[in-house]
Design a protein around this motif. Structure first.
Motif, PDB file in Angstrom:
ATOM      1  N   VAL A  99     -32.648   8.274  -3.641  1.00 17.54           N
ATOM      2  CA  VAL A  99     -31.800   7.036  -2.912  1.00 17.54           C
ATOM      3  C   VAL A  99     -31.362   6.307  -4.298  1.00 17.54           C
ATOM      4  CG1 VAL A  99     -32.101   4.997  -1.635  1.00 17.54           C
ATOM      5  CG2 VAL A  99     -33.318   6.952  -0.972  1.00 17.54           C
ATOM      6  N   SER A 100     -30.088   5.823  -4.363  1.00 14.35           N
ATOM      7  CA  SER A 100     -29.693   4.750  -5.299  1.00 14.35           C
ATOM      8  C   SER A 100     -29.278   3.449  -4.627  1.00 14.35           C
ATOM      9  CB  SER A 100     -28.465   5.783  -5.885  1.00 14.35           C
ATOM     10  OG  SER A 100     -28.602   6.717  -6.565  1.00 14.35           O
ATOM     11  N   GLU A 101     -29.830   2.519  -5.200  1.00  8.37           N
ATOM     12  CA  GLU A 101     -29.299   1.018  -4.754  1.00  8.37           C
ATOM     13  C   GLU A 101     -28.719   0.351  -5.842  1.00  8.37           C
ATOM     14  OE1 GLU A 101     -33.301   0.721  -1.775  1.00  8.37           O
ATOM     15  OE2 GLU A 101     -33.179   0.041  -3.721  1.00  8.37           O
ATOM     16  N   ARG A 102     -27.903  -0.620  -5.281  1.00  8.66           N
ATOM     17  CA  ARG A 102     -27.371  -1.623  -6.241  1.00  8.66           C
ATOM     18  C   ARG A 102     -27.637  -2.913  -5.982  1.00  8.66           C
ATOM     19  NH1 ARG A 102     -22.108  -4.309  -6.412  1.00  8.66           N
ATOM     20  NH2 ARG A 102     -21.702  -3.447  -4.260  1.00  8.66           N
ATOM     21  N   GLN A 103     -28.196  -3.647  -6.843  1.00  7.85           N
ATOM     22  CA  GLN A 103     -28.237  -5.043  -6.425  1.00  7.85           C
ATOM     23  C   GLN A 103     -27.101  -5.966  -6.667  1.00  7.85           C
ATOM     24  OE1 GLN A 103     -31.786  -6.877  -8.271  1.00  7.85           O
ATOM     25  NE2 GLN A 103     -31.077  -8.857  -8.375  1.00  7.85           N
ATOM     26  N   LYS A 104     -26.595  -6.549  -5.484  1.00  7.11           N
ATOM     27  CA  LYS A 104     -25.426  -7.447  -5.432  1.00  7.11           C
ATOM     28  C   LYS A 104     -25.622  -8.751  -5.700  1.00  7.11           C
ATOM     29  CE  LYS A 104     -22.397  -6.287  -2.172  1.00  7.11           C
ATOM     30  NZ  LYS A 104     -21.931  -6.022  -0.672  1.00  7.11           N
ATOM     31  N   VAL A 129     -29.619  -9.397  -2.295  1.00  7.48           N
ATOM     32  CA  VAL A 129     -29.186  -8.654  -1.516  1.00  7.48           C
ATOM     33  C   VAL A 129     -29.126  -7.114  -2.083  1.00  7.48           C
ATOM     34  CG1 VAL A 129     -27.060  -8.140  -0.347  1.00  7.48           C
ATOM     35  CG2 VAL A 129     -27.744 -10.324  -0.576  1.00  7.48           C
ATOM     36  N   THR A 130     -29.206  -6.241  -1.523  1.00  7.19           N
ATOM     37  CA  THR A 130     -29.438  -4.933  -2.203  1.00  7.19           C
ATOM     38  C   THR A 130     -28.680  -3.879  -1.113  1.00  7.19           C
ATOM     39  OG1 THR A 130     -31.650  -5.198  -3.090  1.00  7.19           O
ATOM     40  CG2 THR A 130     -30.796  -2.962  -2.811  1.00  7.19           C
ATOM     41  N   GLU A 131     -27.657  -3.100  -1.973  1.00  6.41           N
ATOM     42  CA  GLU A 131     -26.967  -2.136  -1.338  1.00  6.41           C
ATOM     43  C   GLU A 131     -27.463  -0.639  -1.454  1.00  6.41           C
ATOM     44  OE1 GLU A 131     -22.223  -0.940  -0.889  1.00  6.41           O
ATOM     45  OE2 GLU A 131     -22.868  -1.870  -2.929  1.00  6.41           O
ATOM     46  N   VAL A 132     -27.893   0.111  -0.488  1.00  6.67           N
ATOM     47  CA  VAL A 132     -28.045   1.671  -0.808  1.00  6.67           C
ATOM     48  C   VAL A 132     -26.490   2.249  -0.900  1.00  6.67           C
ATOM     49  CG1 VAL A 132     -28.981   3.834   0.320  1.00  6.67           C
ATOM     50  CG2 VAL A 132     -29.930   1.313   0.805  1.00  6.67           C
ATOM     51  N   VAL A 133     -26.348   2.591  -2.035  1.00  8.08           N
ATOM     52  CA  VAL A 133     -25.106   3.421  -2.379  1.00  8.08           C
ATOM     53  C   VAL A 133     -25.008   4.848  -2.100  1.00  8.08           C
ATOM     54  CG1 VAL A 133     -24.111   1.515  -3.948  1.00  8.08           C
ATOM     55  CG2 VAL A 133     -25.563   3.195  -4.868  1.00  8.08           C
ATOM     56  N   GLU A 134     -26.256   5.233  -2.298  1.00  9.96           N
ATOM     57  CA  GLU A 134     -26.332   6.861  -2.128  1.00  9.96           C
ATOM     58  C   GLU A 134     -27.903   7.238  -1.589  1.00  9.96           C
ATOM     59  OE1 GLU A 134     -25.729  10.784  -4.621  1.00  9.96           O
ATOM     60  OE2 GLU A 134     -26.738   9.380  -5.639  1.00  9.96           O
ATOM     61  N   ALA A 135     -27.798   8.151  -0.589  1.00  9.71           N
ATOM     62  CA  ALA A 135     -29.116   8.413   0.091  1.00  9.71           C
ATOM     63  C   ALA A 135     -28.811  10.029   0.383  1.00  9.71           C
ATOM     64  CB  ALA A 135     -29.418   7.592   1.363  1.00  9.71           C
ATOM     65  N   VAL A 136     -29.595  10.674  -0.669  1.00 10.53           N
ATOM     66  CA  VAL A 136     -29.706  12.272  -0.403  1.00 10.53           C
ATOM     67  C   VAL A 136     -31.053  12.676   0.429  1.00 10.53           C
ATOM     68  CG1 VAL A 136     -29.583  14.423  -1.452  1.00 10.53           C
ATOM     69  CG2 VAL A 136     -28.081  12.714  -2.240  1.00 10.53           C
ATOM     70  N   ALA A 137     -30.816  13.007   1.629  1.00 12.72           N
ATOM     71  CA  ALA A 137     -32.147  13.297   2.406  1.00 12.72           C
ATOM     72  C   ALA A 137     -33.112  13.948   1.610  1.00 12.72           C
ATOM     73  CB  ALA A 137     -31.861  13.842   3.603  1.00 12.72           C
ATOM     74  N   ASN A 138     -34.508  13.363   1.479  1.00 13.83           N
ATOM     75  CA  ASN A 138     -35.659  13.975   0.627  1.00 13.83           C
ATOM     76  C   ASN A 138     -35.511  14.281  -0.649  1.00 13.83           C
ATOM     77  OD1 ASN A 138     -36.891  13.981   3.299  1.00 13.83           O
ATOM     78  ND2 ASN A 138     -36.133  16.004   3.847  1.00 13.83           N
ATOM     79  N   GLU A 139     -34.554  13.533  -1.179  1.00 13.61           N
ATOM     80  CA  GLU A 139     -34.252  14.044  -2.780  1.00 13.61           C
ATOM     81  C   GLU A 139     -34.181  12.729  -3.394  1.00 13.61           C
ATOM     82  OE1 GLU A 139     -30.625  15.821  -5.260  1.00 13.61           O
ATOM     83  OE2 GLU A 139     -31.187  16.876  -3.561  1.00 13.61           O
TER      84      GLU A 139
END
Length: 86
Positions: free
Chosen positions: A79-84, A67-77
């Motif tokens: 993406v930060s994900e956290r494996q839960k 299970v992965t959570e997208v914790v930050e997404a800055v358009a066109n710059e």
């Protein structure tokens, strides 16, 4: 205890020979992330709910639900994900 232990962080930078907008539009969809994974990863998309998605990874006869959570997404710059889980 275990909760106080440092959590490993993995940072990956990938470069694609495409316009940045096209790359971010593609990877915004969890099904595309799974489709872009190497076949030997044996990934299958199980569910998408809000900013989380779950995949089943199968390799060497073993399977794991991740299970992965997208914790930050800055358009066109970035993406930060956290494996839960997994």
């Amino acid at each position: 205890g275990l909760r106080d232990a440092a959590v490993p962080v993995v940072e990956v930078v990938e470069t694609y020979p495409l316009p940045v907008e096209a790359v971010f539009a593609f990877f915004r969809g969890p099904a595309n992330v799974v489709a872009a994974a190497p076949p030997e990863a044996g990934l299958r998309l199980l569910s998408v709910a809000g900013n989380e998605f779950a995949v089943l990874a199968r390799r060497w006869g073993l399977s794991a639900r991740i299970v992965t959570e997208v914790v930050e997404a800055v358009a066109n710059e970035r993406v930060s994900e956290r494996q839960k889980r997994g």
